[in-house]
Enzyme design. Structure first.
Site, PDB file in Angstrom:
ATOM      1  N   THR A 343       0.769  -1.230   0.047  1.00  0.00           N
ATOM      2  CA  THR A 343      -0.033  -0.076   0.020  1.00  0.00           C
ATOM      3  C   THR A 343       1.037   1.340  -0.015  1.00  0.00           C
ATOM      4  O   THR A 343       1.806   1.285   0.676  1.00  0.00           O
ATOM      5  CB  THR A 343      -0.975   0.028   1.211  1.00  0.00           C
ATOM      6  OG1 THR A 343      -1.735   1.067   1.127  1.00  0.00           O
ATOM      7  CG2 THR A 343      -0.082  -0.016   2.626  1.00  0.00           C
ATOM      8  N   HIS A 395       2.631 -11.322  14.199  1.00  0.00           N
ATOM      9  CA  HIS A 395       3.726 -11.797  15.112  1.00  0.00           C
ATOM     10  C   HIS A 395       3.538 -13.261  15.667  1.00  0.00           C
ATOM     11  O   HIS A 395       4.508 -13.980  16.178  1.00  0.00           O
ATOM     12  CB  HIS A 395       3.875 -10.979  16.511  1.00  0.00           C
ATOM     13  CG  HIS A 395       5.229 -11.021  16.899  1.00  0.00           C
ATOM     14  ND1 HIS A 395       6.274 -11.881  16.345  1.00  0.00           N
ATOM     15  CD2 HIS A 395       5.728 -10.003  17.719  1.00  0.00           C
ATOM     16  CE1 HIS A 395       7.361 -11.448  17.237  1.00  0.00           C
ATOM     17  NE2 HIS A 395       7.334 -10.484  17.905  1.00  0.00           N
TER      18      HIS A 395
END
Length: 423
Positions: A343, A395
């Site tokens: 993006t 994560h």
């Protein structure tokens, strides 16, 4: 014989829609395939055509209503069936015997109704964004020549037509009367403190829901770095003219980051994966989503097998995505899937941001504004075109060190673009 108008199946992930606008009204005669109603889904807008020729005898679901796949929107009757169901005229009442005889009056001739112009009897084919632009600019769609497929009116056609209409000259501004130094600033009258309540579109509501889901279901973390864009900008300057003449498209920076991301994903495959239950699905292909901003909201069309695409193919495809996102002509196939997303907030002037994951992906790269900044180069301070880049990752399966090294690898490839040809 009659036929129901139903909400069609668009794709596996789309189960409902919203009636955006009926293009015909009850009683209209239509041919098979004529567009009858526009539907708005969370990904694309589409038209539903007439299943057969006949008369639109009934509209069951009206503008603004939410509907599900397979639900009946209305009904088409064939012309003979519609005529058979029309009420017969009542017979004239017999005169009462007590009523005095009156001379018969000659029947009044029916006044023929003026023929309606084609623009009123049949709505022109136009994309939903073109219709909104026409309402905003007060442009008559029937007078706009469409440049889309089969003469469909696109948003750019409306804007071009609106630009050709001379604007009314603005009245000269009134000379302001200075207020006394001790006077308080005038308060806005209560009648002018207005508010507007606007229902979110299906796409905007889905974007809101998915962003909240991403933050509540993934362990998102963002790491940052900065990239010296000197080599890329110098390469573009040297080759931009020849590149455009050969490929009919400009050489931007997006293709460099797509290529660099693919190279880094090869080295760090877990960033090109997704979580399914207690398993990691490592993708051996590279479908790179490119976030595109449009008036209806952000969409992420996908570059399929980006590792097999050249710079010209990437640039051409991204520009085509941007055009069709604004026109509302992206298909579900354009938006489906994706293993990693890029993006670019820099096109809007963003200097730094933390992008949000596009589930079920576990990585998204954010690009930002290129800005001249003083940096240390070989022991000297030099002014260089620099860009901050950000990687948001999940994560749960991507370690922090792995994410940092991925971003460093992207930086290395972009700062030495010749390495992209050897990767």
């Amino acid at each position: 014989m009659s036929a129901d108008i139903v909400v069609p199946e668009v794709g596996e992930s789309i189960v409902d829609a919203r009636v955006a606008r009926w293009l015909r009204k009850e009683g209209d005669v239509v041919a098979a395939g004529d567009p009858l109603v526009e539907l708005e889904t969370d990904k694309i807008d589409l038209e539903v055509g007439a299943p057969q020729a006949g008369v639109l005898s009934r509209i069951d679901r009206h503008d603004g209503e939410d509907v599900k796949v397979g639900e009946v929107l209305g009904r088409i009757e064939d012309a003979r069936g519609a005529a058979a169901t029309a009420p017969a005229p009542a017979p004239p009442a017999a005169p009462a015997s007590e009523a005095p005889a009156r001379p018969a009056q000659p029947p009044a001739r029916p006044t023929p109704e003026p023929a309606q112009p084609a623009s009123q009897t049949r709505a022109p084919r136009a994309t939903p964004t073109a219709r909104k632009a026409a309402a905003q600019h007060e442009v008559d769609l029937s007078r706009v020549r469409g440049s889309g497929e089969a003469g469909r009116v696109m948003r750019r056609d409306v804007e071009q037509a609106a630009g050709s209409v001379p604007e009314r000259p603005a009245a000269p501004p009134a000379r302001p009367v200075p207020a006394p130094p001790t006077a308080e600033p005038p308060r806005r009258p209560a009648a002018e403190r207005t508010e507007e309540r606007v229902r979110m579109s299906k796409r905007r509501a889905t974007i809101a829901r998915r962003l909240v889901e991403a933050q509540s279901t993934a362990a998102m973390l963002t790491t940052f770095n900065e990239v010296d864009m000197s080599a890329v900008m110098a390469l573009r300057e040297r080759h931009k003219q020849a590149f455009k003449e050969r490929h009919r498209v400009s050489l931007g920076i997006a293709s460099f980051f797509v290529k660099a991301s693919v190279g880094a994903l090869r080295d760090f495959p877990r960033i090109n994966a997704e979580i399914q239950g207690d398993e990691m699905v490592l993708k051996q292909y590279y479908d790179i989503g490119v976030a595109v901003g449009a008036s209806e909201g952000l969409v992420v069309p996908v570059l399929r097998d980006a590792d097999r695409m050249g710079f010209a193919a990437i640039e051409s495809q991204i520009r085509d995505f941007a055009r069709r996102a604004e026109d509302g002509t992206l298909s579900l196939a354009d938006l489906k899937g994706g293993t990693f997303t890029i993006t670019n907030g820099g096109v809007f002037g963003s200097l730094l941001s933390t992008p949000i994951l596009n589930p079920p992906q576990v990585g998204i790269l954010g690009l930002h504004k290129i800005q001249d900044r003083p940096v240390a180069v070989a022991g000297q301070v030099a002014l260089r075109p620099m860009m901050y880049v950000a990687l948001t990752y999940d994560h749960r399966i991507v370690d922090g060190a792995e994410a940092v090294r991925f971003l460093v690898r992207v930086k290395e490839l972009v700062e030495d673009p010749t390495a992209l040809l050897l990767d």
